[in-house]
Design an enzyme around this catalytic site. Structure first.
Site, PDB file in Angstrom:
ATOM      1  N   HIS A   1      -5.209  -3.276  -3.073  1.00 57.28           N
ATOM      2  CA  HIS A   1      -4.812  -2.302  -4.105  1.00 57.28           C
ATOM      3  C   HIS A   1      -4.691  -2.896  -5.505  1.00 57.28           C
ATOM      4  O   HIS A   1      -4.360  -2.187  -6.450  1.00 57.28           O
ATOM      5  CB  HIS A   1      -3.502  -1.627  -3.701  1.00 57.28           C
ATOM      6  CG  HIS A   1      -3.614  -0.900  -2.403  1.00 57.28           C
ATOM      7  ND1 HIS A   1      -4.154   0.355  -2.296  1.00 57.28           N
ATOM      8  CD2 HIS A   1      -3.319  -1.293  -1.139  1.00 57.28           C
ATOM      9  CE1 HIS A   1      -4.163   0.721  -1.025  1.00 57.28           C
ATOM     10  NE2 HIS A   1      -3.662  -0.256  -0.311  1.00 57.28           N
TER      11      HIS A   1
ATOM     12  N   SER B   1       0.802  -1.218   0.000  1.00 54.98           N
ATOM     13  CA  SER B   1       0.000   0.000   0.000  1.00 54.98           C
ATOM     14  C   SER B   1       0.840   1.276   0.000  1.00 54.98           C
ATOM     15  O   SER B   1       0.375   2.310  -0.467  1.00 54.98           O
ATOM     16  CB  SER B   1      -0.965   0.007   1.181  1.00 54.98           C
ATOM     17  OG  SER B   1      -0.289  -0.241   2.385  1.00 54.98           O
TER      18      SER B   1
ATOM     19  N   LYS C   1     -11.873   0.856  -2.110  1.00 60.29           N
ATOM     20  CA  LYS C   1     -10.797   1.458  -2.904  1.00 60.29           C
ATOM     21  C   LYS C   1     -11.235   1.502  -4.366  1.00 60.29           C
ATOM     22  O   LYS C   1     -12.121   2.280  -4.688  1.00 60.29           O
ATOM     23  CB  LYS C   1      -9.498   0.716  -2.628  1.00 60.29           C
ATOM     24  CG  LYS C   1      -9.037   1.087  -1.217  1.00 60.29           C
ATOM     25  CD  LYS C   1      -7.940   0.296  -0.632  1.00 60.29           C
ATOM     26  CE  LYS C   1      -7.676   0.819   0.782  1.00 60.29           C
ATOM     27  NZ  LYS C   1      -6.958  -0.095   1.638  1.00 60.29           N
TER      28      LYS C   1
END
Ligand SMILES: *Cc1c(COP(=O)(O)O)cnc(C)c1O
Length: 385
Positions: A205, A177, A236
């Site tokens: 991610h 991250s 996200k």
């Protein structure tokens, strides 16, 4: 106690480590209003620009209309709505694993899964740069917790070789991250076969961004095995909130019974799941968005010409510019802010001491012009600071 809290806060401030929340008065997007000022933002993890997408807004409005706003009870009492169930099936199918289970947040998923699957006599093998919640999950599980140097396959093999634990689980971020690099998951899977271990992949991610159609890091690396359990967050790239765990049916069935952060917690509102179902469809059909995103990333990497600070090696949306000192990183972030650009300075303990950095996060919502503005501001900063 209160006096010692104040002392600790003062110390943080002196060391340039005090964090401050910016007050947002706009939707999360590439252009935001924060602390009453308009900014071009390279801060968010909304990698596909879905957090304010009109189709998702419409989807949530409609779902609130027919399912209300609250879940009312935990999943095992009466809180498991058809919207939750449909989304779980859709997610499992999308990532190509037998079953999936929703959690309210990624943090709760990691704590819940590690705590449920492992216990005394078992062992977890974790990358040193893993996200904080994998560490917390590890401690919470009571399993032996072994950390290995970042992406060091040999170091990991030595630990596995020496371990006599009953169950062994390698737990890693797929895309780190704060670094943006991808873990050597294929090598880890080989070690799993060799040492009878399992692989827990946190794809916070990679999901939505990597893979043939956004399925994530495992698809990107063409990895498939019953030894894999994956987790991805839905706040996200998916643009909403929440997380899911996917893997073999028996793993999911077991988690439903035993993952405490699942069993003893009220699920997110069903309308959120309905919204996420639309989001997953947008991700699956989001090749144009991903192409644009990867074009912007390549443009940024190829056109940054900076001697003072080093761009870390990353092919993903996360492009960290390594600065070093805390105050120096803060000064660069503050300079960019005076240019109307927000990029967060990331400091210890989030990253190792002496490796403070700017975490530049590029989204498909950015235009090429936005990226050019960022490049110009960094080049200017290098001359001024
Ligand atoms: C953000 C993040 C989490 C936590 O997910 P939330 O849904 O925000 O709680 C877990 N792991 C990684 C690697 C993350 O970046």
């Amino acid at each position: 106690m209160l006096a010692s809290l104040q002392l600790a806060l003062d110390k943080r401030k002196q060391e340039g480590l005090l964090r401050q929340r910016r007050l947002l008065d706009s939707p999360q997007a590439e252009h935001i209003v924060a602390n009453n000022q308009p900014y071009l933002s390279f801060c968010s993890n909304d990698y596909l620009g879905l957090a304010n997408h009109p189709k998702l807004i419409a989807s949530m409005q409609q779902a609130v209309g027919d399912s209300g706003v609250g879940s009312g009870a935990s999943n095992l009492i009466t809180g498991h709505h058809r919207y939750h169930d449909d989304l779980e099936k859709q997610l499992a199918k999308f990532v190509g694993l037998p079953a999936a289970l929703l959690f309210s947040t990624g943090y709760m998923a990691n704590i819940g899964v590690l705590g449920a699957l492992l216990g005394r006599g078992d062992a977890i093998f974790a990358d040193r740069l893993n996200h904080a919640c994998l560490n917390d999950g590890g401690y919470y599980s009571l399993a032996e917790f072994n950390r290995f140097a970042h992406s060091d396959v040999m170091a990991l093999e030595n630990l596995l070789k020496a371990s006599s634990a009953k169950h062994k689980l390698i737990a890693v971020d797929a895309v780190f991250s704060m670094d943006g690099d991808i873990a050597p998951l294929a090598e880890y899977l080989e070690l799993c076969e060799k040492y009878d271990a399992y692989l827990y992949v946190d794809d916070a991610h990679g999901f939505g961004v990597l893979g043939e159609h956004g399925e994530g890091s495992l698809n990107h690396l063409k990895l498939k095995s019953p030894r894999i359990i994956m987790m991805a967050t839905l706040g996200k790239a998916a643009g909403v909130a929440g997380a899911f765990v996917a893997g073999e049916q028996v793993v999911i069935d077991y988690l439903i019974q035993t993952a405490k952060s699942y069993v003893y917690s009220t699920p997110a509102p069903p309308a959120l799941s309905a919204t996420l179902s639309t989001s997953i469809r947008l991700i699956a059909h989001g090749d144009v968005l991903r192409r644009h995103l990867h074009h912007l990333i390549a443009y940024f990497k190829n056109n940054l010409n900076c001697k003072k600070w080093t761009l870390m090696s990353s092919e993903t949306s996360i492009q960290p510019l390594l600065v070093g000192g805390n105050q120096e990183a803060l000064a660069l972030s503050e300079y960019l802010q005076t240019c109307g650009i927000l990029v967060p300075a990331i400091r210890p303990p989030t990253v190792p001491l002496g490796s403070a950095r700017l975490r530049i996060s590029i989204s498909a919502a950015h235009s090429l012009d936005d990226v050019k503005k960022l490049l110009a501001a960094i080049h200017q900063a290098e001359n001024v600071l």
